[in-house]
Design an enzyme around this catalytic site. Sequence first.
Site, mmCIF file in Angstrom:
data_model
loop_
_atom_site.group_PDB
_atom_site.id
_atom_site.type_symbol
_atom_site.label_atom_id
_atom_site.label_comp_id
_atom_site.label_asym_id
_atom_site.label_seq_id
_atom_site.Cartn_x
_atom_site.Cartn_y
_atom_site.Cartn_z
ATOM 1 C CE LYS A 245 -2.394 0.025 3.710
ATOM 2 N NZ LYS A 245 -2.110 1.139 4.627
ATOM 3 N NE ARG B 151 -3.715 1.838 10.792
ATOM 4 C CZ ARG B 151 -2.654 2.199 11.504
ATOM 5 N NH1 ARG B 151 -2.717 2.245 12.815
ATOM 6 N NH2 ARG B 151 -1.537 2.499 10.900
ATOM 7 N NE ARG C 13 11.453 -6.515 5.200
ATOM 8 C CZ ARG C 13 11.031 -5.291 5.429
ATOM 9 N NH1 ARG C 13 10.633 -4.548 4.433
ATOM 10 N NH2 ARG C 13 10.991 -4.815 6.652
ATOM 11 N NE ARG D 228 15.044 -5.536 7.054
ATOM 12 C CZ ARG D 228 15.249 -4.286 6.657
ATOM 13 N NH1 ARG D 228 15.597 -4.047 5.414
ATOM 14 N NH2 ARG D 228 15.121 -3.296 7.483
ATOM 15 N NE ARG E 68 3.101 -3.159 11.043
ATOM 16 C CZ ARG E 68 3.784 -3.046 9.908
ATOM 17 N NH1 ARG E 68 4.989 -3.575 9.796
ATOM 18 N NH2 ARG E 68 3.271 -2.409 8.880
#
Length: 220
Positions: free
Chosen positions: A15, A93, A133, A165, A176
């Site tokens: 996004k 939200r 990632r 990572r 989250r």
Amino acid sequence: MKKVIILLGIPGSGKGTQARRMTEDFSYGHISTGDLLRALDADDQADSADKQLLADMKSGNLVADTLIYKLAFRAISEYLSEGKGILLDGAIRTVEQAQAYQEFFKEQGVEHEVVAIEMTLSDDTAWKRLTKRKVCEECGYILPYSPDNEKKTDCPDCQGNLIVRSDDNPDIIKKRLEEQGNAALAPIVLFYKEQGVLVQVNGEQSIDAVDQDVRQLLGV
Ligand SMILES: [Zn+2]
């Protein structure tokens, strides 16, 4: 092209990237409530009433929405009065917030200019994108997660070693996704569907493919 674009998507949906591309390419105003709050915080010349509201918010004496609406609505009406479109990214939200923005758009006479674009993504893919990632040990190149990229071990730029990572804390990402994943997004998506302004693009695709679909939907 519609003047009010609302981007909806869970973390990892791309996004933010999409919002940056679109605001640059279409010269739309990018409304990010986080940015508005940071700007107010950093601005010593800001309106003293706003500064007071910010202090009240920080001390917990004010519902954050009160100040955020004030800042966001002011920024939006400025862009609209300049004849520009606006793009909302991550500002909404809850259904209450969606309703408040919709009321505001009616007052501004732009309710027929609203389009909500949901970049659909499963929580599972979001988890993989956010935790798998890879980054190059040599040059810092970031390789986003995809089933193809999962097998890659060499940096496409410098042939250095790609590693997952380690600073992406899985507990924080899990929280989250619990708070901002599809379960939380569903009622907001439903709200815009009922308003008749929802369109969806498949966010499981590559960034470029999503970009193409969004532009096609917007007719640009
Ligand atoms: Zn590299």
